[in-house]
Design a protein around this motif. Structure first.
Motif, PDB file in Angstrom:
ATOM      1  N   SER A  86     -11.074   7.997   2.342  1.00  0.00           N
ATOM      2  CA  SER A  86     -12.571   8.730   1.605  1.00  0.00           C
ATOM      3  C   SER A  86     -13.510   8.167   2.025  1.00  0.00           C
ATOM      4  O   SER A  86     -13.614   6.969   2.402  1.00  0.00           O
ATOM      5  N   GLU A  87     -14.684   8.420   1.794  1.00  0.00           N
ATOM      6  CA  GLU A  87     -16.022   8.030   1.790  1.00  0.00           C
ATOM      7  C   GLU A  87     -16.059   6.649   0.975  1.00  0.00           C
ATOM      8  O   GLU A  87     -16.669   5.687   1.336  1.00  0.00           O
ATOM      9  N   GLU A 153     -10.744   4.266  -5.722  1.00  0.00           N
ATOM     10  CA  GLU A 153     -11.763   5.060  -6.062  1.00  0.00           C
ATOM     11  C   GLU A 153     -12.218   4.905  -7.407  1.00  0.00           C
ATOM     12  O   GLU A 153     -13.482   5.423  -7.421  1.00  0.00           O
TER      13      GLU A 153
END
Length: 329
Positions: A86-87, A153
């Motif tokens: 993910s970013e 995250e």
């Protein structure tokens, strides 16, 4: 009666004119260097890259770096993309490399630490040669992030980075988070046009096959770039007859699938960051063009398919087109 010393030392001759002449030569040399740098970078000083906050790219601000740092930042993001990270993961990796090496591939460090992330061979990170390969070192960082911080995250960046790095100064990563967000947004393609790289003009002969090989190494074999035909001399007076292109398909074989603009900008920005190293003279994507040594390194708006300037190398959202050519100046 005092004696007269006939062998007294003669007074020194003044050499001020010589010193003035030497100083003038130094100043002329510096002025010449500045002029060359200014011209080769489109009038924007020494070669560098800048990322500005674009749509969704953060609260604002900008981040400037030299060409070497831009190459490594773009590679960190590209490896994350190839691993389907993910970013947020890219942001964590970027901030970590900014703290550990200032985005430089160091051949030294504390004890046996090496590379972008200052990874240690003695701690199981790999051989020195592997760690000095930015693609490998970024890849193993992401592997350890998944293993050691599976909830990255939702974790604070400092905690996620510390789970991987085991640093003696864990809070130091926090100061890089705003800049890392900017870089991650640009190099993952979420902020189109956010990256500009001013000069220099390519220092090496462009080689389409080398460009393809580097893209596959970083982004993976699924990229499947293809080389285009030699460019026609009629396209632009600046292009030699044997100029060639590399085309990167953003939609894949099925053109009915909408273009992945984020993917396209990721590929385009990586190529711009590596342009001087790979002999790339132009990158075109989504109606915009980046041309080495022009427009202070910023993207130029050009509608797809237009050729009023004799340049048919524009590209829409389906393909990223990379123009490489032998040096002919």
């Amino acid at each position: 009666m005092s004696e007269t010393h006939t062998n007294a030392p003669r007074p020194r001759r003044r050499r001020r004119p010589y010193r003035l002449a030497a100083a003038l030569l130094v100043l002329l040399g510096l002025a010449g260097y500045y002029i060359v740098q200014n011209e080769s970078t489109g009038g924007d000083g020494a070669p560098h890259c800048t990322v500005v906050a674009g749509p969704g790219g953060g609260a604002g601000g900008s981040y400037s770096m030299n060409l070497e740092q831009a190459r490594y930042a773009s590679t960190i993001a590209a490896v994350g993309s190839s691993k389907k990270m993910s970013e947020r993961a890219v942001t964590i990796a970027m901030a970590t490399a900014m703290q550990e090496s200032a985005l430089r591939n160091l051949d030294h460090g504390d004890r046996d630490s090496l590379g972008l992330f200052q990874q240690r061979p003695s701690q199981g990170w790999g051989t020195p040669a592997q760690i000095m390969d930015p693609v490998y070192s970024a890849g193993i960082f992401y592997d350890r992030l998944l293993e050691d911080a599976p909830n990255y995250e939702t974790m604070p960046l400092t905690e996620a980075a510390q789970e991987v790095q085991r640093s003696g100064f864990p809070e130091a990563y926090a100061k890089h988070e705003p800049d890392a967000i900017l870089l991650a947004a640009a190099f993952t393609g979420r902020a189109p046009g956010a990256l500009s790289c001013s000069g220099p003009l390519p220092r090496e002969t462009g080689d389409a096959e080398r460009v393809k090989a580097e893209l596959v190494k970083v982004f993976g074999t699924g990229l499947a770039p293809k080389a285009g035909p030699p460019a026609s001399p009629a396209r632009t007076a600046a292009a030699p007859p044997d100029a060639s292109e590399v085309t990167l398909s953003v939609t894949g074989k099925d053109r009915r699938v909408p273009a992945d603009l984020r993917r396209g900008w990721e590929l385009a920005n990586w190529t711009v960051a590596h342009a001087a190293e790979l002999g790339v003279q132009r990158v075109s994507y989504d109606g915009k063009a980046w041309i080495a040594g022009k427009n202070k390194g910023r993207w130029i708006d050009k509608a797809p398919g237009t050729s009023g300037d004799g340049d048919a190398r524009n590209a829409g959202p389906d393909d990223v087109r990379i123009f490489v050519a032998p040096l002919n100046r």
